[in-house]
Design an enzyme around this catalytic site. Structure first.
Site, mmCIF file in Angstrom:
data_model
loop_
_atom_site.group_PDB
_atom_site.id
_atom_site.type_symbol
_atom_site.label_atom_id
_atom_site.label_comp_id
_atom_site.label_asym_id
_atom_site.label_seq_id
_atom_site.Cartn_x
_atom_site.Cartn_y
_atom_site.Cartn_z
ATOM 1 N N ARG A 67 16.802 16.784 -8.102
ATOM 2 C CA ARG A 67 16.855 17.158 -9.516
ATOM 3 C C ARG A 67 18.154 17.865 -9.889
ATOM 4 N NH1 ARG A 67 12.194 19.610 -13.496
ATOM 5 N NH2 ARG A 67 13.562 19.790 -15.282
ATOM 6 N N HIS A 101 28.210 25.292 -18.688
ATOM 7 C CA HIS A 101 27.573 26.571 -19.015
ATOM 8 C C HIS A 101 28.616 27.689 -19.060
ATOM 9 C CE1 HIS A 101 23.322 25.172 -17.564
ATOM 10 N NE2 HIS A 101 23.670 24.663 -18.726
ATOM 11 N N GLU A 147 13.154 21.279 -8.670
ATOM 12 C CA GLU A 147 14.576 21.309 -8.351
ATOM 13 C C GLU A 147 14.867 21.881 -6.976
ATOM 14 O OE1 GLU A 147 16.983 22.158 -11.744
ATOM 15 O OE2 GLU A 147 18.707 22.663 -10.519
ATOM 16 N N HIS A 149 27.314 20.542 -15.731
ATOM 17 C CA HIS A 149 26.644 21.652 -16.395
ATOM 18 C C HIS A 149 27.096 23.029 -15.906
ATOM 19 C CE1 HIS A 149 24.177 18.523 -18.048
ATOM 20 N NE2 HIS A 149 23.403 19.384 -18.686
ATOM 21 N N LYS A 193 15.616 10.165 -16.225
ATOM 22 C CA LYS A 193 15.279 11.566 -16.002
ATOM 23 C C LYS A 193 13.855 11.713 -15.462
ATOM 24 C CE LYS A 193 15.589 16.224 -17.478
ATOM 25 N NZ LYS A 193 16.134 17.232 -18.370
ATOM 26 N N GLU A 242 24.996 13.543 -22.650
ATOM 27 C CA GLU A 242 23.908 13.525 -21.662
ATOM 28 C C GLU A 242 23.495 12.088 -21.328
ATOM 29 O OE1 GLU A 242 22.599 16.015 -19.921
ATOM 30 O OE2 GLU A 242 23.089 17.839 -21.033
ATOM 31 N N ARG A 283 -0.140 33.820 -20.998
ATOM 32 C CA ARG A 283 0.130 33.146 -19.723
ATOM 33 C C ARG A 283 0.000 31.623 -19.789
ATOM 34 N NH1 ARG A 283 -3.162 37.387 -17.742
ATOM 35 N NH2 ARG A 283 -1.879 39.195 -17.220
ATOM 36 N N ASN A 342 22.433 18.200 -13.125
ATOM 37 C CA ASN A 342 23.335 19.264 -13.561
ATOM 38 C C ASN A 342 24.802 18.855 -13.532
ATOM 39 O OD1 ASN A 342 22.137 21.910 -14.305
ATOM 40 N ND2 ASN A 342 20.956 21.489 -12.461
ATOM 41 N N HIS A 375 26.202 22.168 -26.660
ATOM 42 C CA HIS A 375 25.916 22.000 -25.242
ATOM 43 C C HIS A 375 26.522 20.697 -24.700
ATOM 44 C CE1 HIS A 375 23.829 22.086 -21.445
ATOM 45 N NE2 HIS A 375 23.224 20.948 -21.719
ATOM 46 N N LYS A 430 11.824 22.095 -18.186
ATOM 47 C CA LYS A 430 12.641 23.304 -18.117
ATOM 48 C C LYS A 430 12.628 23.990 -19.469
ATOM 49 C CE LYS A 430 15.965 22.400 -14.468
ATOM 50 N NZ LYS A 430 17.406 22.343 -14.139
#
Lengths: 360, 360
Positions: free
Chosen positions: A239, A250, A235, A246, A225, A183, A119, A243, A263, A141
């Protein structure tokens, strides 16, 4: 060496160290490690280049290494489990520290493994690609892909520190360097018009790996960032602007099979989609869109989508994006060059027109 | 209906509803659901009994169900992935809500799936065993097992609410009821001597499923746990005391193969170990230990370990426990009946003596 601080709620914050020759500095690592147990997660490309250097900086620790195959197609629950297998076999406890040494895939998987192992254990990022240095190492993330969608399984989990050593970019191939620049360009497009102009003027220097120019681009990208993440860690608002490109990207990565596009390449194509959709809403003019496309071209990035993907495939793949609400497809667009929109519902007819423009 | 509030840092807190006839109350559920998309995760034993009732309380929602096989041996990454598969196939978005309808295994897996799906969706617990009502539904611990250790992969993730309906205990078999009582007894042993006495006096009523007695035991157990978790959400201190008997218990569960002992049964045996070790440190006397053993016996719980396990196996399995620091085995013991110790390093010779006592 520059030190940027990412400030988060709850009095948690962490430093990003940016500079040259940082990998060999034992004290940088040591001050963020909790106990003798250290696991270094890396891949088959990066380990031969830099693993020994990081290990040498940890002479008094019990260091285990987990070396995964290199590629987005291995960012899966199956390969994540290999990290857990090794940590448990070596009886690593909850005060162990996990170091992710590699690009975005290793950072995302290492971070998610650290988030879930018992955890949560301490986590240090040493990003070895430009893309990971400017993007995936900032913001917490972490996660893995699912055959039905990228980054669909993961956690928000912050590192103890990030060590961005510009020297490691010497071994990066040209294609990876360009993918990282996608990016970098994004930060200019979504919130930093001055940086956008700087990039247009300095792209040749960046492609020639001018150290000073690269360090500046890394620092300014991370600062952008860090500001966004500091405002909105989980987010719920601004935030999401990170994206840009993206959602389309994706879909392209998933639809063409993980590992086919990098990517950053998929994000470059996706950002051209977003620019065209923004034009259809009257937010950008033709010249703005041409400027976006020209900058990606100068950075040696692709701007046209894979010929094999159908419109139905895009719609289907974008339907599982995390920004969606109650089944509606939402994307980030540009209200101007240097100013992103918040998520907007996509008009399917306009999306179709954009896809036709680029696919044709 | 009673409402207990679990107070956490960061102004997050959530209610535990305790009472009869709660499952059919649509408003209780509806106030904690974020969007039309609702996934109910349950198992093959519980679904035929209660799924229709929960579905009936959600007439206006898009409800998907994920029904897993019943048993601790299915609390694995492989079965967790089945939840992700279904959520993604049905295009569930980040504002979906996951309801875990079942015992501790379903609660732990459902909670972990909710924690990881798109980096976190809303989560509601409807525990259907006494053990889940008094233990696993309070405190935000979620996760799955690994072949090398129980709960080794997981997250701290808090539900929107917990609905503990005493009526569902009517369908619980005797063995499961007793297993739940092991955790109830634990609260008495670690911090509530008055409750311990109440349990000694009222065990026959609890075993006869007297509703009033059961509701009181659930409420007092949850209140004890909520206080501990409120003080120490991430287990940096006092929360570890909830692990009384669990380090040994987990070793027994893993060593004898998941599914052989119920969790509460293994905890009962482990707590007898802990009582004996506490006696060897001079914290408990012979009469105290006898009282502990007698109470577990009255609750129809096992007190002797599996004959097949060796001392070396215990040591090996306990070496991966989450409380350990730098490879030392640490357990919670009793300083008195009603007062737990913080984690103490285990003296291997004394552990050996305890294991001999019980194994012999």
């Amino acid at each position: 060496m520059k030190v940027l601080h990412v400030n988060l709620d709850n009095s948690r914050d962490y430093p990003i160290y940016i500079g040259s020759g940082l990998l060999g500095q034992a004290d940088l690592l040591a001050r963020h490690i909790r106990s003798k147990q250290v696991a270094i997660v890396s891949n088959e490309t990066i380990a031969p280049l830099y693993l020994a250097k990081v290990q040498a900086a940890l002479p008094d620790h019990h260091v285990e290494t987990v070396i995964l195959p290199d590629g987005e197609q291995y960012k899966s629950l199956q390969y994540l489990e290999k990290i857990f297998d090794q940590l448990l076999t070596k009886k690593f406890s909850r005060n162990a520290t996990l170091i992710a040494l590699g690009g975005g895939v290793i950072g995302d998987m290492g971070g998610f493994a650290a988030a879930c192992y018992q955890r949560g254990i301490a986590f240090i990022q040493i990003p070895t690609t430009l893309l990971a240095q400017v993007d995936s190492s900032v913001g917490g993330k972490t996660g893995v892909n699912h055959p039905l969608g990228k980054n669909m399984i993961g956690a928000f989990y912050q590192p103890q520190c990030v060590i961005a050593d510009a020297d490691v970019l010497d071994t990066l191939d040209d294609r990876q360097l360009s993918a990282g620049l996608a990016e970098v360009i994004k930060y200019g497009l979504i919130r930093d018009p001055e940086f956008l102009q700087w990039l247009e003027a300095n792209m040749p220097k960046l492609l020639a790996r001018d150290k000073e120019a690269l360090a500046y681009a890394i620092e300014r990208s991370c600062a952008n960032k860090a500001e966004v993440v500091g405002e909105d860690e989980f987010e719920s608002g601004v935030r999401a602007t990170l994206n840009l490109g993206h959602t389309f990207g994706h879909a392209i990565e998933t639809g063409s099979g993980y590992g086919h596009y990098l990517h950053g390449e998929a994000v470059a194509i996706g950002t051209c989609f977003a620019a065209d959709l923004s034009r259809r809403l009257g937010w950008l003019n033709d010249a703005d869109v041409a400027r976006v496309i020209a900058l990606f071209k100068t950075a040696n990035l692709p701007i046209t989508p894979p010929a094999t993907m159908t419109t139905a495939q895009y719609v289907d793949l974008m339907a599982v994006d995390k920004k969606n609400v109650d089944g509606k497809i939402r994307v980030i667009l540009l209200q101007a060059l240097g100013k992103a929109s918040l998520p907007v519902n996509v008009d399917l007819a306009q999306l179709q027109a954009t896809l036709n423009t680029y696919a044709g």
